[in-house]
Design an enzyme around this catalytic site. Structure first.
Site, PDB file in Angstrom:
ATOM      1  N   CYS A  78      29.584  18.699  16.646  1.00 60.44           N
ATOM      2  CA  CYS A  78      30.041  18.336  15.756  1.00 60.44           C
ATOM      3  C   CYS A  78      31.801  18.080  14.982  1.00 60.44           C
ATOM      4  CB  CYS A  78      28.831  18.344  14.723  1.00 60.44           C
ATOM      5  SG  CYS A  78      28.384  17.407  14.203  1.00 60.44           S
ATOM      6  N   HIS A 175      23.598  19.066  16.839  1.00 57.71           N
ATOM      7  CA  HIS A 175      23.535  20.473  16.746  1.00 57.71           C
ATOM      8  C   HIS A 175      22.574  21.166  17.045  1.00 57.71           C
ATOM      9  CE1 HIS A 175      25.647  20.242  12.728  1.00 57.71           C
ATOM     10  NE2 HIS A 175      25.863  18.840  12.981  1.00 57.71           N
ATOM     11  N   GLU A 177      22.411  24.379  17.166  1.00 60.50           N
ATOM     12  CA  GLU A 177      21.836  26.065  16.893  1.00 60.50           C
ATOM     13  C   GLU A 177      21.093  25.889  15.966  1.00 60.50           C
ATOM     14  OE1 GLU A 177      24.481  24.055  16.134  1.00 60.50           O
ATOM     15  OE2 GLU A 177      24.838  23.593  14.035  1.00 60.50           O
TER      16      GLU A 177
HETATM   17  N1  GLN Z   1      31.035  14.706   9.882  1.00 60.84           N
HETATM   18  C1  GLN Z   1      31.827  15.670   9.337  1.00 60.84           C
HETATM   19  C2  GLN Z   1      33.186  15.756  10.151  1.00 60.84           C
HETATM   20  O1  GLN Z   1      33.413  14.806  10.060  1.00 60.84           O
HETATM   21  C3  GLN Z   1      31.380  16.286  10.954  1.00 60.84           C
HETATM   22  C4  GLN Z   1      29.176  16.945  10.724  1.00 60.84           C
HETATM   23  C5  GLN Z   1      28.681  17.685  10.685  1.00 60.84           C
HETATM   24  O2  GLN Z   1      29.373  18.633  11.810  1.00 60.84           O
HETATM   25  N2  GLN Z   1      27.432  18.044  10.779  1.00 60.84           N
HETATM   26  O3  GLN Z   1      33.886  16.796   9.957  1.00 60.84           O
END
Ligand code: GLN
Length: 192
Positions: A78, A175, A177
């Protein structure tokens, strides 16, 4: 035994440590450049990529992490995947340029902020790990809008790549994890 570092400046690094343990690996939290010398691979967790960038600058850790990622395996989830990308937009932001992917932050929009999807991974992923569907937790996830010729897609969601790899690196827009399925962390461990 190989040691995995988890970048522990911000975000859900503790969940990654638990997931790595379930996958059979020892991990350490990384907060300074010296610690990078003692690990074989690095996980960059989910969280908020802008905040992580600020902290990387503040701790003088940005260049050492980029240098590490040029030579060693790195797994970004992410926000971590956003940092690994070549181009980041919506809004545009500095990134490591380590993986040949372009990402749109929060690409699924506000209404669909977060969701859990059951995905059918590509055959290659299932052959290299274990067969079966994958539960993917998306939280304000980015969308991978472009991948380079050397980038391989392992899992898609509605046609968009959501788990991609190159020789040393792995990036998930969701995610892994946060679920009990260890296949993705195990796949990363095989890169070490
Ligand atoms: N929206 C977040 C970003 O732009 C990422 C979200 C996340 O890691 N769950 O960094």
């Amino acid at each position: 035994m190989k040691t995995v570092g988890v970048l522990a400046l911000q975000g859900d690094f503790a969940a990654h440590q638990a997931a790595l343990e379930r996958a059979g690996a020892e991990s350490v939290q990384v907060r300074d450049a010296e610690q990078l010398r003692h690990i074989d691979g690095l996980v960059i967790p989910g969280g908020e990529s802008t905040t992580m960038l600020k902290l990387l600058h503040y701790e003088n850790l940005l260049q050492p992490v980029v240098q590490f990622a040029r030579e060693k395996p790195v797994f970004g989830t992410c926000a971590g995947a956003i940092l690994l990308a070549k181009e980041v937009f919506h809004p545009s932001q500095e990134s490591f340029g380590i993986m040949d992917i372009d990402v749109e932050r929060n690409g699924y929009g506000r209404q669909l902020d977060s969701r859990v999807a059951q995905l059918e991974p590509e055959a290659d992923f299932q052959q290299r790990t274990a067969p079966g569907r994958l539960e993917a937790v998306f939280i304000r996830a980015p969308v991978i809008r472009r991948i380079g010729a050397e980038t391989k897609v392992l899992v898609r969601y509605n046609g968009d790549p959501v788990l991609v790899e190159d020789r040393r690196h792995l990036a998930a827009t969701f995610h892994p994890e946060l679920t009990a399925d260890s296949r993705i962390h195990k796949l990363f461990l095989e890169k070490l």
